[in-house]
Design a protein around this motif. Structure first.
Motif, PDB file in Angstrom:
ATOM      1  N   THR A  92      -4.674   2.553   0.993  1.00  0.00           N
ATOM      2  CA  THR A  92      -3.684   3.552  -0.129  1.00  0.00           C
ATOM      3  C   THR A  92      -3.464   2.255  -1.472  1.00  0.00           C
ATOM      4  O   THR A  92      -3.024   1.203  -0.962  1.00  0.00           O
ATOM      5  CB  THR A  92      -2.639   4.039   0.416  1.00  0.00           C
ATOM      6  N   LEU A  93      -4.023   2.784  -2.588  1.00  0.00           N
ATOM      7  CA  LEU A  93      -3.871   1.591  -3.518  1.00  0.00           C
ATOM      8  C   LEU A  93      -2.999   2.376  -4.827  1.00  0.00           C
ATOM      9  O   LEU A  93      -3.175   3.439  -4.753  1.00  0.00           O
ATOM     10  CB  LEU A  93      -5.345   1.222  -4.170  1.00  0.00           C
ATOM     11  N   LEU A  94      -2.501   1.480  -5.335  1.00  0.00           N
ATOM     12  CA  LEU A  94      -1.713   1.859  -6.610  1.00  0.00           C
ATOM     13  C   LEU A  94      -2.423   1.512  -7.830  1.00  0.00           C
ATOM     14  O   LEU A  94      -2.778   0.174  -8.041  1.00  0.00           O
ATOM     15  CB  LEU A  94      -0.328   1.362  -6.809  1.00  0.00           C
ATOM     16  N   ALA A  95      -2.365   2.173  -8.880  1.00  0.00           N
ATOM     17  CA  ALA A  95      -3.030   2.116 -10.243  1.00  0.00           C
ATOM     18  C   ALA A  95      -1.866   2.151 -11.355  1.00  0.00           C
ATOM     19  O   ALA A  95      -1.260   3.184 -11.160  1.00  0.00           O
ATOM     20  CB  ALA A  95      -4.044   2.955 -10.609  1.00  0.00           C
ATOM     21  N   ARG A  96      -1.950   1.238 -11.991  1.00  0.00           N
ATOM     22  CA  ARG A  96      -0.975   1.275 -13.098  1.00  0.00           C
ATOM     23  C   ARG A  96      -1.852   1.280 -14.502  1.00  0.00           C
ATOM     24  O   ARG A  96      -2.393   0.267 -14.885  1.00  0.00           O
ATOM     25  CB  ARG A  96       0.253  -0.027 -13.192  1.00  0.00           C
ATOM     26  N   ALA A  97      -1.883   2.441 -15.289  1.00  0.00           N
ATOM     27  CA  ALA A  97      -2.475   2.426 -16.350  1.00  0.00           C
ATOM     28  C   ALA A  97      -4.033   1.897 -16.475  1.00  0.00           C
ATOM     29  O   ALA A  97      -4.372   1.294 -17.066  1.00  0.00           O
ATOM     30  CB  ALA A  97      -2.043   1.756 -17.596  1.00  0.00           C
TER      31      ALA A  97
ATOM     32  N   THR B 200       8.619  -2.323   2.272  1.00  0.00           N
ATOM     33  CA  THR B 200       7.560  -2.565   1.111  1.00  0.00           C
ATOM     34  C   THR B 200       6.215  -1.566   1.652  1.00  0.00           C
ATOM     35  O   THR B 200       5.862  -1.550   2.721  1.00  0.00           O
ATOM     36  CB  THR B 200       6.974  -3.696   1.427  1.00  0.00           C
ATOM     37  N   ASN B 201       5.674  -1.169   0.599  1.00  0.00           N
ATOM     38  CA  ASN B 201       4.256  -0.745   0.781  1.00  0.00           C
ATOM     39  C   ASN B 201       3.342  -1.069  -0.608  1.00  0.00           C
ATOM     40  O   ASN B 201       4.039  -1.271  -1.668  1.00  0.00           O
ATOM     41  CB  ASN B 201       4.158   0.680   1.386  1.00  0.00           C
ATOM     42  N   SER B 202       2.268  -0.665  -0.591  1.00  0.00           N
ATOM     43  CA  SER B 202       1.385  -0.721  -1.658  1.00  0.00           C
ATOM     44  C   SER B 202       1.633   0.201  -2.741  1.00  0.00           C
ATOM     45  O   SER B 202       1.230   0.070  -3.954  1.00  0.00           O
ATOM     46  CB  SER B 202       0.035  -0.829  -1.430  1.00  0.00           C
ATOM     47  N   LEU B 203       2.398   1.532  -2.556  1.00  0.00           N
ATOM     48  CA  LEU B 203       2.729   2.311  -3.666  1.00  0.00           C
ATOM     49  C   LEU B 203       4.069   2.071  -4.165  1.00  0.00           C
ATOM     50  O   LEU B 203       4.274   2.250  -5.220  1.00  0.00           O
ATOM     51  CB  LEU B 203       2.692   3.881  -3.105  1.00  0.00           C
ATOM     52  N   TRP B 204       4.996   1.747  -3.276  1.00  0.00           N
ATOM     53  CA  TRP B 204       6.286   1.655  -3.792  1.00  0.00           C
ATOM     54  C   TRP B 204       6.456   0.341  -4.387  1.00  0.00           C
ATOM     55  O   TRP B 204       7.530  -0.003  -5.090  1.00  0.00           O
ATOM     56  CB  TRP B 204       7.472   2.090  -2.679  1.00  0.00           C
ATOM     57  N   GLY B 205       5.950  -0.698  -3.738  1.00  0.00           N
ATOM     58  CA  GLY B 205       6.326  -2.262  -3.946  1.00  0.00           C
ATOM     59  C   GLY B 205       7.539  -2.370  -2.996  1.00  0.00           C
ATOM     60  O   GLY B 205       7.343  -2.384  -2.040  1.00  0.00           O
ATOM     61  N   ILE B 206       8.789  -2.566  -3.742  1.00  0.00           N
ATOM     62  CA  ILE B 206       9.879  -2.779  -2.777  1.00  0.00           C
ATOM     63  C   ILE B 206      10.826  -1.317  -2.796  1.00  0.00           C
ATOM     64  O   ILE B 206      10.943  -0.826  -4.096  1.00  0.00           O
ATOM     65  CB  ILE B 206      10.725  -3.869  -3.258  1.00  0.00           C
ATOM     66  N   CYS B 207      11.246  -0.983  -1.847  1.00  0.00           N
ATOM     67  CA  CYS B 207      12.206   0.057  -1.901  1.00  0.00           C
ATOM     68  C   CYS B 207      13.686  -0.193  -1.189  1.00  0.00           C
ATOM     69  O   CYS B 207      13.395  -0.456   0.237  1.00  0.00           O
ATOM     70  CB  CYS B 207      11.762   1.730  -1.421  1.00  0.00           C
ATOM     71  N   PRO B 208      14.706   0.049  -1.622  1.00  0.00           N
ATOM     72  CA  PRO B 208      15.946  -0.606  -1.018  1.00  0.00           C
ATOM     73  C   PRO B 208      16.120   0.582  -0.138  1.00  0.00           C
ATOM     74  O   PRO B 208      15.896   1.722  -0.210  1.00  0.00           O
ATOM     75  CB  PRO B 208      16.913  -0.650  -2.096  1.00  0.00           C
ATOM     76  N   VAL B 209      16.716   0.053   1.270  1.00  0.00           N
ATOM     77  CA  VAL B 209      17.349   1.042   2.077  1.00  0.00           C
ATOM     78  C   VAL B 209      18.939   1.282   1.733  1.00  0.00           C
ATOM     79  O   VAL B 209      19.585   0.193   1.838  1.00  0.00           O
ATOM     80  CB  VAL B 209      17.211   0.594   3.662  1.00  0.00           C
ATOM     81  N   THR B 210      19.386   2.348   1.690  1.00  0.00           N
ATOM     82  CA  THR B 210      20.821   2.677   1.392  1.00  0.00           C
ATOM     83  C   THR B 210      21.432   3.143   2.442  1.00  0.00           C
ATOM     84  O   THR B 210      22.811   3.459   2.271  1.00  0.00           O
ATOM     85  CB  THR B 210      20.801   3.461   0.067  1.00  0.00           C
TER      86      THR B 210
END
Length: 283
Positions: free
Chosen positions: A36-41, A244-254
């Motif tokens: 799974t990959l992320l594309a930015r623009a 962390t993953n390839s779509l989110w980058g970093i996501c904090p756990v709250t």
């Protein structure tokens, strides 16, 4: 609304016309891999690393990819463009490789014709924070499939079912010793007294591409970094937790098992560093 287009075995086809053989081992036996990959623009983040991991996993599973890396690079970009996503701020791509169609049973086909499919979709912004619960499902280092990104996600799905039942956004899966191994869709990090820890790449986790980015960035920032087991006690005592993953980058756990946790300064610092690194592709 236009019909999505799928890159399937060398050709772009409308999704509603795409056909995979009912005897495909990916469907019947989860005999395959994916990325799974992320594309930015239109710029596909860490494309070469994802292709390398796909090909390395295929070598382990003795699946011969039907296309070279340069063909897959071009195909990924063509799929974005064909779906009108080349200018989207965020889009996701999925590459799926299977051993292809075969007869019944587990015996490998004598003359395999692997299936390669690429799909694309718009991707939402990552969550601002996640509530997580600790699942009863464990990851086993003794399984040769554990470090590979295979199509078999049964354990992850069952852990996510527990999260859904508990009203949580995500589940943390256990290690064989009862500690924390990973999340269902990414790696886990904890921060305590400014020190960053993530479970070791010991065969029980999939050491993600973004995980490796974060380890490098944390060291570049002169943070104390360790790859070590995370016990339940360590998790509960953490100052910060992030996934962390390839779509989110970093996501904090709250929230962890109902206990609130702030999105702290180390998480924010690394998230910013990752955003900058992805923008310049320097990691």
């Amino acid at each position: 609304m236009s019909i999505p287009r799928i890159w399937l075995n060398g050709a772009l086809v409308p999704a509603d016309e795409a056909r995979i053989a009912p005897t495909d081992r990916g469907l019947l036996l989860a005999d395959g891999l994916f990325e799974t990959l992320l594309a930015r623009a239109g710029r596909i983040i860490r494309l070469d690393r994802h292709l390398m991991r796909l090909l390395e996993g295929a070598a382990v599973m003795q699946i011969k990819p039907p296309y070279e890396s340069r063909t897959l690079r071009a195909a990924a970009r063509e799929t974005l463009e064909a779906n009108g996503l080349a200018t989207n701020d965020r889009a996701s791509l999925r590459m799926t490789l299977t051993r292809g169609p075969a007869g019944r049973g587990l015996a490998l086909p004598q003359d395999p014709t692997p299936t390669l499919m690429i799909s694309a979709a718009a991707a939402p912004a990552p969550p601002a924070g996640l509530s997580v619960m600790v699942s009863s499902v464990s990851k086993l280092a003794t399984s040769p499939a554990s470090p590979l990104k295979t199509l078999n996600y049964t354990d992850n799905v069952m852990a996510r079912m527990e999260a859904d039942a508990a009203g949580a956004d995500e589940a943390l899966m256990r290690s064989a010793d009862g500690g924390i191994a990973c999340a269902t869709i990414g790696n886990v990090f904890v921060v305590k007294n400014g020190s960053v820890t993530t479970p070791p790449d010991d065969g029980s986790i999939r050491a993600g591409i973004t995980r490796n980015d974060i380890l490098a960035l944390a060291r570049d920032a002169d943070l104390s970094v360790s790859e070590a087991d995370i016990s339940m006690e360590t998790l509960k005592a953490a100052d910060e937790v992030f996934l962390t993953n390839s779509l989110w980058g970093i996501c904090p756990v709250t929230t962890v098992d109902g206990t609130a946790l702030p999105a702290g300064p180390i998480t924010k610092k690394l998230a910013q560093a990752l955003e900058e690194a992805w923008a310049s592709d320097v990691v």
